[in-house]
Design a protein around this motif. Sequence first.
Motif, mmCIF file in Angstrom:
data_model
loop_
_atom_site.group_PDB
_atom_site.id
_atom_site.type_symbol
_atom_site.label_atom_id
_atom_site.label_comp_id
_atom_site.label_asym_id
_atom_site.label_seq_id
_atom_site.Cartn_x
_atom_site.Cartn_y
_atom_site.Cartn_z
ATOM 1 N N ARG A 165 90.273 20.229 -73.070
ATOM 2 C CA ARG A 165 90.372 19.795 -71.759
ATOM 3 C C ARG A 165 89.431 18.346 -71.708
ATOM 4 N NH1 ARG A 165 89.020 24.343 -69.390
ATOM 5 N NH2 ARG A 165 91.047 24.904 -68.569
ATOM 6 N N GLN B 42 89.210 27.819 -75.756
ATOM 7 C CA GLN B 42 87.897 27.741 -75.442
ATOM 8 C C GLN B 42 87.108 28.902 -75.794
ATOM 9 O OE1 GLN B 42 87.737 25.401 -71.629
ATOM 10 N NE2 GLN B 42 87.161 23.631 -73.085
ATOM 11 N N HIS B 43 87.718 29.996 -75.376
ATOM 12 C CA HIS B 43 87.163 31.362 -75.205
ATOM 13 C C HIS B 43 87.125 31.864 -76.567
ATOM 14 C CE1 HIS B 43 87.000 31.211 -70.945
ATOM 15 N NE2 HIS B 43 86.320 32.565 -70.801
ATOM 16 N N LEU C 182 80.422 28.670 -69.785
ATOM 17 C CA LEU C 182 81.013 29.843 -69.864
ATOM 18 C C LEU C 182 80.206 31.059 -70.046
ATOM 19 C CD1 LEU C 182 83.654 31.408 -71.194
ATOM 20 C CD2 LEU C 182 82.798 30.621 -73.554
ATOM 21 N N ASN D 288 79.613 23.103 -71.967
ATOM 22 C CA ASN D 288 80.477 23.993 -71.557
ATOM 23 C C ASN D 288 80.371 25.508 -71.952
ATOM 24 O OD1 ASN D 288 82.995 23.029 -69.977
ATOM 25 N ND2 ASN D 288 82.971 21.558 -71.441
ATOM 26 N N SER E 183 96.831 28.940 -73.451
ATOM 27 C CA SER E 183 95.961 28.068 -72.439
ATOM 28 C C SER E 183 94.836 27.485 -72.723
ATOM 29 C CB SER E 183 95.629 28.787 -71.107
ATOM 30 O OG SER E 183 94.550 29.711 -71.632
ATOM 31 N N ASP F 258 98.582 23.899 -69.439
ATOM 32 C CA ASP F 258 98.461 25.082 -70.197
ATOM 33 C C ASP F 258 99.854 25.592 -71.024
ATOM 34 O OD1 ASP F 258 95.847 25.701 -69.828
ATOM 35 O OD2 ASP F 258 96.081 27.128 -68.054
ATOM 36 N N ARG G 164 88.369 22.033 -60.613
ATOM 37 C CA ARG G 164 87.749 22.007 -61.854
ATOM 38 C C ARG G 164 86.591 21.171 -62.066
ATOM 39 N NH1 ARG G 164 87.624 24.749 -65.980
ATOM 40 N NH2 ARG G 164 89.868 25.347 -65.574
ATOM 41 N N SER H 17 91.860 27.611 -71.563
ATOM 42 C CA SER H 17 90.802 28.578 -71.432
ATOM 43 C C SER H 17 90.853 29.596 -72.671
ATOM 44 C CB SER H 17 91.025 29.304 -70.131
ATOM 45 O OG SER H 17 90.226 30.261 -69.879
#
Length: 379
Positions: free
Chosen positions: A141, A58-59, A112, A108, A53, A12, A174, A55
């Motif tokens: 990732r 991706q978000h 999510l 993914n 990060s 990250d 993970r 995350s």
Amino acid sequence: MSKFDEIRSFYDHEVNEALQNIARHPMMKALMQFTFPDSDEDFWLDKFKSIHSISDFQHQCISQTIRQILKQSSEGLTTSGFENLDKNTAYLFVSNHRDIVLDTSLLNLVLLDKGLIMTASAIGDNLVQKNFLHVLAKLNRNFLVQRGLSIREQLNSSKIMSEYINDLLHKENRSVWIAQREGRTKDGNDATQQGVLKMLAMASENHSLIDFFNSLKIVPLSISYEYDPTDALKMPQVMAKSKNEVYIKDENEDFKTILSGVLGQKKRIHLHAGKVLEHELDEVALTTDNKNKQLQAIAQIIDDSIIENYKLWPTNYIAFDLLNESNQYSEFYTEEEKQLFERRLEMRIDSSETVLKESFLAMYANPVVNKYKKRDEEK
């Protein structure tokens, strides 16, 4: 330097700098224009500043990219089986493999949206030779499966990857996605390569094989596309195989395939998460203590789950009937659906070439053959 550095995704603390380095790349610009069509460049450049990060990335970005892909090139994504998974548990998703980028990206997005642990995902290093794609993969990732190695190098690489996957699952909690075979399925026959399971087992150390595979919490994943957007692109390789010829890819073939998979029409898509392999593995242990036979049995269990839970679309039944010049499954499709599929066939390939036409149809028909064959065997 970690032994995983050559294959791992970004940590990250590395994300922001890596993202800033490719922020103004023409391909990033194209990707973000596609993702945020109503926003100007400053919008995503500002957004990137606050991403620290994987995350976050991706978000805030990639999940929106996948939603745009679904909106523009599909008639929707449906799921089943995910309600049986625990939100705090890391799973090893062993999946059939049809599309280079979308298979894992769609999974993914589902994870999510359902509040489940998203995956680190294996990708062949041959697919990310360009620096931009390499960085983008690590930002998503992805970890690298090293290709084109000598047998000795391959053994060492497999051992490192096995340990990395084991660390992800057990130390980082993970989830992991891995294809059931090297490369995408080109003929519609989804089968687990024993070599994939042998690679995973390298990290088993002092555990029994069955205890180790139990600890991985394997979830067989079935991904079903109504239309395979890369169906025609798979044909040259299928044809070469039918003639026992060595197939050599064009220089930009993988990149062209990635774009076709992302932008090509898929119609409906379904993802099914199978049951976590548990008591099935215990039964294997009772049947044999021979490791090779155990691996064969585990591969068969994964195959059975993927095939049984593969959602058959009208296109699959149409292809079977066209291939066999029958109306055996005509109750599963309309005349209009058949005409649309035949039109697609004519547009995608030279249907006057018999072997080519049969190979194209078999790609769609084989999931029907495999599912009903399995059901017949169980009677």
